[in-house]
Motif scaffolding. Structure first.
Motif, PDB file in Angstrom:
ATOM      1  N   LEU A 172       0.852  -1.172   0.000  1.00  0.00           N
ATOM      2  CA  LEU A 172       0.000   0.000   0.000  1.00  0.00           C
ATOM      3  C   LEU A 172       0.897   1.234   0.000  1.00  0.00           C
ATOM      4  N   ARG A 173       0.653   2.128  -0.943  1.00  0.00           N
ATOM      5  CA  ARG A 173       1.515   3.286  -1.124  1.00  0.00           C
ATOM      6  C   ARG A 173       0.732   4.589  -0.998  1.00  0.00           C
ATOM      7  N   SER A 174       1.248   5.482  -0.232  1.00  0.00           N
ATOM      8  CA  SER A 174       0.873   6.899  -0.272  1.00  0.00           C
ATOM      9  C   SER A 174      -0.602   7.203  -0.086  1.00  0.00           C
ATOM     10  N   LEU A 175      -1.215   6.707   0.972  1.00  0.00           N
ATOM     11  CA  LEU A 175      -2.572   7.148   1.293  1.00  0.00           C
ATOM     12  C   LEU A 175      -2.467   8.575   1.827  1.00  0.00           C
ATOM     13  N   ALA A 176      -3.124   9.498   1.148  1.00  0.00           N
ATOM     14  CA  ALA A 176      -3.082  10.899   1.552  1.00  0.00           C
ATOM     15  C   ALA A 176      -4.426  11.555   1.254  1.00  0.00           C
ATOM     16  N   VAL A 177      -4.860  12.427   2.155  1.00  0.00           N
ATOM     17  CA  VAL A 177      -6.095  13.171   1.985  1.00  0.00           C
ATOM     18  C   VAL A 177      -5.777  14.651   2.193  1.00  0.00           C
ATOM     19  N   GLU A 178      -6.295  15.485   1.302  1.00  0.00           N
ATOM     20  CA  GLU A 178      -6.115  16.926   1.415  1.00  0.00           C
ATOM     21  C   GLU A 178      -6.574  17.381   2.805  1.00  0.00           C
ATOM     22  N   PRO A 179      -5.832  18.263   3.456  1.00  0.00           N
ATOM     23  CA  PRO A 179      -6.229  18.733   4.787  1.00  0.00           C
ATOM     24  C   PRO A 179      -7.670  19.266   4.834  1.00  0.00           C
ATOM     25  N   ARG A 180      -8.097  19.958   3.796  1.00  0.00           N
ATOM     26  CA  ARG A 180      -9.462  20.514   3.777  1.00  0.00           C
ATOM     27  C   ARG A 180     -10.542  19.444   3.684  1.00  0.00           C
ATOM     28  N   ALA A 181     -10.150  18.210   3.335  1.00  0.00           N
ATOM     29  CA  ALA A 181     -11.125  17.133   3.131  1.00  0.00           C
ATOM     30  C   ALA A 181     -11.057  16.056   4.219  1.00  0.00           C
ATOM     31  N   ARG A 182     -10.262  16.282   5.236  1.00  0.00           N
ATOM     32  CA  ARG A 182     -10.109  15.260   6.286  1.00  0.00           C
ATOM     33  C   ARG A 182     -11.345  15.182   7.167  1.00  0.00           C
ATOM     34  N   LEU A 238       2.378  -2.171   4.457  1.00  0.00           N
ATOM     35  CA  LEU A 238       2.641  -0.750   4.317  1.00  0.00           C
ATOM     36  C   LEU A 238       3.722  -0.322   5.292  1.00  0.00           C
ATOM     37  N   LEU A 239       4.303   0.810   4.990  1.00  0.00           N
ATOM     38  CA  LEU A 239       5.238   1.479   5.892  1.00  0.00           C
ATOM     39  C   LEU A 239       4.646   2.846   6.203  1.00  0.00           C
ATOM     40  N   THR A 240       4.661   3.237   7.472  1.00  0.00           N
ATOM     41  CA  THR A 240       4.109   4.537   7.842  1.00  0.00           C
ATOM     42  C   THR A 240       4.908   5.183   8.954  1.00  0.00           C
ATOM     43  N   GLN A 241       4.941   6.490   8.909  1.00  0.00           N
ATOM     44  CA  GLN A 241       5.526   7.260   9.997  1.00  0.00           C
ATOM     45  C   GLN A 241       4.461   8.057  10.731  1.00  0.00           C
ATOM     46  N   THR A 242       3.259   8.136  10.172  1.00  0.00           N
ATOM     47  CA  THR A 242       2.238   9.009  10.746  1.00  0.00           C
ATOM     48  C   THR A 242       0.860   8.372  10.909  1.00  0.00           C
ATOM     49  N   ALA A 282      -4.281   0.644  12.222  1.00  0.00           N
ATOM     50  CA  ALA A 282      -4.606  -0.311  13.290  1.00  0.00           C
ATOM     51  C   ALA A 282      -6.117  -0.424  13.444  1.00  0.00           C
ATOM     52  N   ARG A 283      -6.820   0.699  13.342  1.00  0.00           N
ATOM     53  CA  ARG A 283      -8.292   0.667  13.415  1.00  0.00           C
ATOM     54  C   ARG A 283      -8.888  -0.129  12.258  1.00  0.00           C
ATOM     55  N   ARG A 301      13.623  -0.667   0.365  1.00  0.00           N
ATOM     56  CA  ARG A 301      15.087  -0.600   0.316  1.00  0.00           C
ATOM     57  C   ARG A 301      15.636   0.775   0.653  1.00  0.00           C
ATOM     58  N   SER A 302      14.986   1.834   0.150  1.00  0.00           N
ATOM     59  CA  SER A 302      15.637   3.127   0.320  1.00  0.00           C
ATOM     60  C   SER A 302      14.713   4.324   0.511  1.00  0.00           C
ATOM     61  N   LEU A 303      13.484   4.256   0.058  1.00  0.00           N
ATOM     62  CA  LEU A 303      12.649   5.456   0.090  1.00  0.00           C
ATOM     63  C   LEU A 303      12.051   5.764   1.451  1.00  0.00           C
ATOM     64  N   CYS A 304      11.683   4.740   2.187  1.00  0.00           N
ATOM     65  CA  CYS A 304      11.058   4.943   3.492  1.00  0.00           C
ATOM     66  C   CYS A 304      12.092   4.653   4.574  1.00  0.00           C
ATOM     67  N   PRO A 305      12.242   5.539   5.540  1.00  0.00           N
ATOM     68  CA  PRO A 305      13.299   5.350   6.539  1.00  0.00           C
ATOM     69  C   PRO A 305      13.084   4.121   7.415  1.00  0.00           C
ATOM     70  N   ALA A 306      14.171   3.651   7.986  1.00  0.00           N
ATOM     71  CA  ALA A 306      14.128   2.479   8.858  1.00  0.00           C
ATOM     72  C   ALA A 306      13.240   2.709  10.076  1.00  0.00           C
ATOM     73  N   SER A 307      13.012   3.968  10.432  1.00  0.00           N
ATOM     74  CA  SER A 307      12.172   4.285  11.591  1.00  0.00           C
ATOM     75  C   SER A 307      10.676   4.098  11.305  1.00  0.00           C
ATOM     76  N   ALA A 308      10.293   3.913  10.042  1.00  0.00           N
ATOM     77  CA  ALA A 308       8.887   3.734   9.696  1.00  0.00           C
ATOM     78  C   ALA A 308       8.364   2.417  10.259  1.00  0.00           C
ATOM     79  N   VAL A 309       7.113   2.432  10.663  1.00  0.00           N
ATOM     80  CA  VAL A 309       6.450   1.241  11.188  1.00  0.00           C
ATOM     81  C   VAL A 309       5.953   0.410  10.014  1.00  0.00           C
ATOM     82  N   CYS A 310       6.212  -0.881  10.064  1.00  0.00           N
ATOM     83  CA  CYS A 310       5.733  -1.811   9.044  1.00  0.00           C
ATOM     84  C   CYS A 310       4.455  -2.461   9.571  1.00  0.00           C
ATOM     85  N   MET A 311       3.414  -2.477   8.733  1.00  0.00           N
ATOM     86  CA  MET A 311       2.133  -3.053   9.133  1.00  0.00           C
ATOM     87  C   MET A 311       1.633  -3.977   8.031  1.00  0.00           C
TER      88      MET A 311
END
Length: 124
Positions: free
Chosen positions: A35-45, A71-75, A81-82, A104-114
């Motif tokens: 799963l890559r790049s789930l993003a929602v515009e701030p005005r639409a959250r 997926l990998l996530t930092q935020t 989880a929900r 391999r390289s785009l997402c930092p090692a600190s990202a959580v894997c789910m």
């Protein structure tokens, strides 16, 4: 950075005027999807757009016979989880997913894997 070279399929949510509200992508590796790049515009959250995009992607993944989404996530750990995703060690992800540029390289090692294990789609 790998959008031009990776085989990522995107779903986009738009408003009545065609303006983009959100996006989610999937990169498929055998029976697993990244799963890559789930993003929602701030005005639409807070309108359910993120959940609708994730649900659409998960439904399609099941219909395609995928057995797992990773997926990998930092935020967004609490959001996923929900939805039933569980934290896993990065080394437990399928080999194809681990070989992706995202892992391999785009997402930092600190990202959580789910991961979400998918039940096959039900007919009828």
């Amino acid at each position: 950075e790998d959008l031009a070279s990776a085989a990522i399929e995107f779903r986009i949510a738009v408003d009545e005027n065609g303006a983009m509200l959100g996006v989610v992508g999937i990169e498929v590796f055998a029976e697993a999807g990244l799963l890559r790049s789930l993003a929602v515009e701030p005005r639409a959250r807070d309108r359910g757009i993120g959940h609708a995009l994730a649900s659409s992607l998960e439904t399609d993944a099941r219909a395609r016979g995928l057995r797992q989404l990773v997926l990998l996530t930092q935020t967004a750990e609490a959001f996923f989880a929900r939805r039933g995703y569980a934290v896993i060690d990065r080394a437990a992800a399928p080999a194809g997913v681990q070989a992706s540029a995202e892992f391999r390289s785009l997402c930092p090692a600190s990202a959580v894997c789910m991961s979400l294990l998918l039940e096959p789609a039900r007919l009828g």
